[in-house]
Scaffold this active site. Sequence first.
Site, PDB file in Angstrom:
ATOM      1  NE  ARG A  97     -10.006   4.153   8.964  1.00 25.10           N
ATOM      2  CZ  ARG A  97     -10.962   4.907   8.462  1.00 25.10           C
ATOM      3  NH1 ARG A  97     -12.171   4.917   9.010  1.00 25.10           N
ATOM      4  NH2 ARG A  97     -10.725   5.681   7.422  1.00 25.10           N
TER       5      ARG A  97
ATOM      6  CB  SER B 204      -7.408  10.691  -0.066  1.00 31.74           C
ATOM      7  OG  SER B 204      -7.620   9.632   0.836  1.00 31.74           O
TER       8      SER B 204
ATOM      9  CG  ASP C 281      -9.302   3.393  -1.934  1.00 26.08           C
ATOM     10  OD1 ASP C 281      -8.726   3.514  -3.017  1.00 26.08           O
ATOM     11  OD2 ASP C 281      -9.026   4.076  -0.933  1.00 26.08           O
TER      12      ASP C 281
ATOM     13  CG  ASP D 227      -6.968   4.380   8.002  1.00 28.13           C
ATOM     14  OD1 ASP D 227      -6.741   4.688   9.185  1.00 28.13           O
ATOM     15  OD2 ASP D 227      -7.692   5.052   7.253  1.00 28.13           O
TER      16      ASP D 227
END
Length: 410
Positions: free
Chosen positions: A98, A179, A17, A127
């Site tokens: 995160r 992923s 990404d 996320d």
Amino acid sequence: MAKEIKKVVLAYSGGLDTSIIIPWLKENYNNCEVIAVSGDVGQGTELDGLEEKAIKTGASKLYIEDLTEEFITDYVYPTVQAGAVYENQYLLGTSFARPIIAKRIAEIAIKEGADAICHGCTGKGNDQVRFELAIKAFAPDMQIIAPWRIWDIKSRDQEIDYAEAHNIPLKINRETNYSKDKNLWHLSHEGLDLEDPANEPQYEKPGFLELGVSPLQAPDKPTYVTIHFEKGIPTAIDGVEMGGKELVSKLNELGGANGIGLADLVENRLVGMKSRGVYETPGGTILYKAHEVLETITIDKETARIKQYLSIKFADIVYNGQWFTPLREAMSAFVTETQKTVTGDVKLKLYKGNIINAGVTSPYTLYDEEVATFDEDDVYNQADSAGFINLFGLPIKVRAKLEQKRNQQK
């Protein structure tokens, strides 16, 4: 909008990404400056060559911030102390990584005078919420760019097409395009064959597991490990004192070698859908078990019951990205209070994916062998239990007698 954005700070991992986002930003925001920031929370070799890659694809510079020790001590350990597990299986590996990364990104964006912060989270995932809630807490007026919510790319295959067209090197191909999210605490796998819950994860397939082995491939001989806790914080393994980073790394090594910490679950995402993921958390699974065992002898029943109830909410808060909230801070204060006596040693036996309790001691134990013994004792009068049972069972007895009386009057 493009004219207003002159400098963007990008949450950069070097994965699929974010690799294509740098050129995409420059194409769509008038060749804006892109500053990449990578938070090191224990990704290991994933950070190798990251600076060269970021600059070659258009970033003006890359920050690599070492957050690993802070990640373990300030985010992971408080969650372990709370006993927080999302939906009975997920040990929150991505969830609590995160906030610390987003916090540092927000601080750098302010320092750099950036106009916006960009992240590569999809519009289907959790996320995006975790990143943006943390950004709002530390840079409330900062504009946020989320390409997955606005660009024309619709799949990871199309992302690979874009990367190939822009000569962006990738460490994956279309066949191994899981992923993944990796940090010192865990590794997650999603996508490809795992999207169908009917498919069994290929644990024995070479290259699938990265932090350990399948239980079927683990040694036939068990491994013993003793973990020491001080006020609910693990501080030593087998008598050797360690910091958070070293301790978790050591437990990952021991747990991984014995097939510990594999979880295959369909979880309820915050955005409303169900998602299937496979998680590797070898060291974390050992720590959760050890901490749980130690609490059985150091925390009283009523406190344990309330703590157990609140742990479900604590897990939801972490999963939902609400780390920087008054409620999480208040709940952590309660947890910290409960941990004052959670000091001692827990011995565990690791064997083919299993964690077996092999003994626990604490200077603050509430277990009194003299009271609990089946042998003769001088401290417990068994006759006292008759009166206790009469009072404890009084509501049942009264209800039954009144029910009999009503039936006789019919």
